[in-house]
Design an enzyme around this catalytic site. Structure first.
Site, short mmCIF file in Angstrom:
data_model
loop_
_atom_site.label_atom_id
_atom_site.label_comp_id
_atom_site.label_asym_id
_atom_site.label_seq_id
_atom_site.Cartn_x
_atom_site.Cartn_y
_atom_site.Cartn_z
N ASP A 219 -11.12 -10.17 4.08
CA ASP A 219 -12.86 -10.25 3.73
C ASP A 219 -13.54 -11.62 3.31
O ASP A 219 -14.67 -11.09 4.01
CB ASP A 219 -12.96 -9.17 2.48
CG ASP A 219 -13.30 -7.99 2.24
OD1 ASP A 219 -12.72 -7.21 3.21
OD2 ASP A 219 -13.47 -7.44 0.79
N ASP B 256 -5.79 -7.76 3.59
CA ASP B 256 -6.49 -7.11 3.39
C ASP B 256 -8.19 -7.50 2.54
O ASP B 256 -9.44 -8.07 3.07
CB ASP B 256 -7.01 -5.85 2.36
CG ASP B 256 -7.88 -5.17 1.45
OD1 ASP B 256 -8.83 -4.68 1.97
OD2 ASP B 256 -7.50 -4.85 -0.23
N LYS C 39 4.50 -14.70 1.47
CA LYS C 39 4.21 -16.20 0.67
C LYS C 39 5.92 -16.27 0.12
O LYS C 39 6.84 -15.71 -0.42
CB LYS C 39 3.82 -14.83 -1.02
CG LYS C 39 2.29 -15.68 -0.86
CD LYS C 39 1.72 -17.05 -1.52
CE LYS C 39 2.09 -16.58 -3.20
NZ LYS C 39 1.58 -18.12 -3.01
N TYR D 176 0.70 -0.79 -0.32
CA TYR D 176 0.23 0.16 -0.01
C TYR D 176 0.95 1.31 -0.19
O TYR D 176 0.28 2.20 -0.57
CB TYR D 176 -1.31 0.29 1.40
CG TYR D 176 -2.25 -0.50 1.30
CD1 TYR D 176 -2.20 -1.67 0.79
CD2 TYR D 176 -2.87 -0.03 1.24
CE1 TYR D 176 -3.01 -3.10 0.26
CE2 TYR D 176 -4.95 -0.65 1.03
CZ TYR D 176 -4.57 -2.14 0.76
OH TYR D 176 -6.06 -2.67 0.55
N ASP E 84 -2.11 -18.50 -0.22
CA ASP E 84 -3.15 -19.00 -0.61
C ASP E 84 -3.54 -20.04 -0.39
O ASP E 84 -5.41 -20.06 0.12
CB ASP E 84 -2.63 -19.32 -2.12
CG ASP E 84 -1.00 -19.83 -2.06
OD1 ASP E 84 -0.48 -20.25 -0.69
OD2 ASP E 84 -0.91 -20.01 -2.85
C1 IPM Z 1 -10.05 -1.53 3.83
C2 IPM Z 1 -10.39 -1.11 2.74
C3 IPM Z 1 -9.36 -0.09 2.44
C4 IPM Z 1 -8.37 -0.94 1.68
C5 IPM Z 1 -9.91 0.97 1.53
C6 IPM Z 1 -11.31 1.54 0.86
C7 IPM Z 1 -8.88 1.73 1.14
O1 IPM Z 1 -10.67 -1.91 1.75
O2 IPM Z 1 -10.23 -1.26 4.73
O3 IPM Z 1 -10.16 -3.38 3.50
O4 IPM Z 1 -8.25 -1.08 1.11
O5 IPM Z 1 -7.47 -1.01 3.00
MG MG Z 2 -10.50 -4.14 2.21
#
Ligand code: IPM
Ligand code: MG
Length: 368
Positions: free
Chosen positions: A254, A250, A193, A142, A226
């Site tokens: 999710d 990230d 990885k 990032y 992975d």
């Molecule tokens: C998260 C989000 C952020 C990220 C975005 C909104 C910049 O997806 O907090 O997971 O990628 O970190």
């Molecule tokens: Mg995210």
């Protein structure tokens, strides 16, 4: 009576709606508990861009540094998609994380029993799930340099990002993960990885170093990211604490969120160093985004935002009992079927609105 200052950055999309329900919880504490919060409000993301022409104003950053904790709703909306990269709403959030040096991002994935049937996985895979993902938040892909889009001599373009980690960046987040594991089941699984990336090799070695030298009591394992993704959906309850880098974290968080029934359930805490006052630099935000498709309709699930405030109670203010009471109030409202549409089961009647869920949480706090 202990008094704390909060900076609320409700942001874009459903951010302000879900944050309104957190304001009810804060008001409830001000009226009914020994805790006392002073709220300051400001803009972030697209909302800040509309007023200031930047997604994070310098004054806002100063106020964020001064506050005991920052509560953030969400950033982003389609109307900002065409803005230059540095003006996009997300840059405001990333600048906050970076400038406050919030290197440890805690994303608990907890499956409330009442929601085990809302998960896309079978109940017997997710029931009782309780994992903590610790995502490194201020380095790696990032933020690594060099980065950019380079125009080559022949006119073609090359997109560049750098996955870069230093020893200390890895060690400090590994320590955060180990400290959390000590309060839990004592296990940490580190994901990278190392089979294809040098930064992954360093990650693995440094996490191992921290455990060998400072946390010999921790049961540490390593997994390629992975394979970790696969294991998260195959048998998620094998994990206690997962520690991983910014980009893998990230993605994996999710995936973990969906195990819990809805992305609308997942809170997060982003923590940095402790100040002289003893409080960590801290920002609390729901993991879900700004959800522009449902913004303004009063149907957004406020639970992730409310549960993020519970994390603030626990990790900033050391109020574990109050945090647990709030989490229990959320669970009890859901168990009674007071749920926004994302958690509705077919044939279970009219879904609740955002504010009805908030009111139900307050009602249960009142009764606790
Ligand atoms: C998260 C989000 C952020 C990220 C975005 C909104 C910049 O997806 O907090 O997971 O990628 O970190
Ligand atoms: Mg995210």
């Amino acid at each position: 009576m202990s008094s704390h200052t909060l900076l609320i950055l409700a942001g874009d999309g459903i951010g302000p709606e879900v944050m309104n329900e957190v304001r009810k919880v804060i008001d409830w504490h001000n009226d009914n508990s020994p805790l006392c919060f002073t709220i300051d409000d400001d803009l972030v993301g697209g909302a800040a861009f509309d007023v200031h022409g930047v997604p994070l104003h310098d004054d806002t950053l100063t106020r964020a540094r001064a506050a005991d904790a920052v509560l953030l709703g969400a950033v982003g909306a389609p109307k900002y998609d065409t803005l230059p990269f540095d003006s996009k709403p997300e840059r405001g959030l990333l600048a906050l994380r970076r400038e406050l040096d919030l290197f440890a991002n805690l994303r608990p994935a907890l499956c409330f029993d009442a929601l085990a049937d809302s998960s896309s996985l079978k109940r017997d895979v997710v029931a009782g799930l309780d994992i903590m993902i610790v995502r490194e938040l201020t380095a790696g892909m990032y933020f690594g340099e060099p980065r950019g889009i380079r125009v080559e001599a022949d006119g073609s373009r090359t997109g560049i990002n750098t996955h870069r980690y230093s020893t200390e960046e890895i060690r400090r987040v590994a320590r955060s993960a180990c400290d959390l594991a000590r309060q839990r089941r004592g296990r940490v699984c580190s994901m990278e990885k190392a089979n294809v990336m040098e930064s992954g090799i360093l990650w693995r070695e440094e996490v191992q170093w921290v455990v060998d030298n400072e946390y010999p009591d921790i049961d540490l394992s390593h997994m390629y990211a992975d394979a970790g993704a696969m294991e998260l959906v195959r048998e998620p309850r094998q994990f206690d604490v997962i520690v991983t880098d910014n980009l893998f974290g990230d993605i994996l968080s999710d995936a973990a969120a969906m195990l819990t029934g809805s992305l609308g359930m997942l809170p997060s805490a982003s923590l940095g160093q402790r100040s002289a006052k003893g409080l960590p630099a801290a920002l609390y935000e729901p993991v879900h985004g700004s959800a522009p498709d449902i913004a303004g309709q009063g149907v957004a699930n406020p639970c992730a935002c409310v549960l993020s405030f519970a994390m603030a109670l626990r990790y900033s203010f050391g109020c574990s009992a109050e945090a647990t009471a709030l989490e229990t109030a959320v669970e009890s409202a859901l168990a009674d079927g007071i749920r926004t549409p994302d958690l509705q089961q077919t044939g279970s009647g009219r879904p609740a609105s955002t504010s009805e869920v908030g009111d139900a949480i307050i009602d249960r706090l009142q009764r606790s």
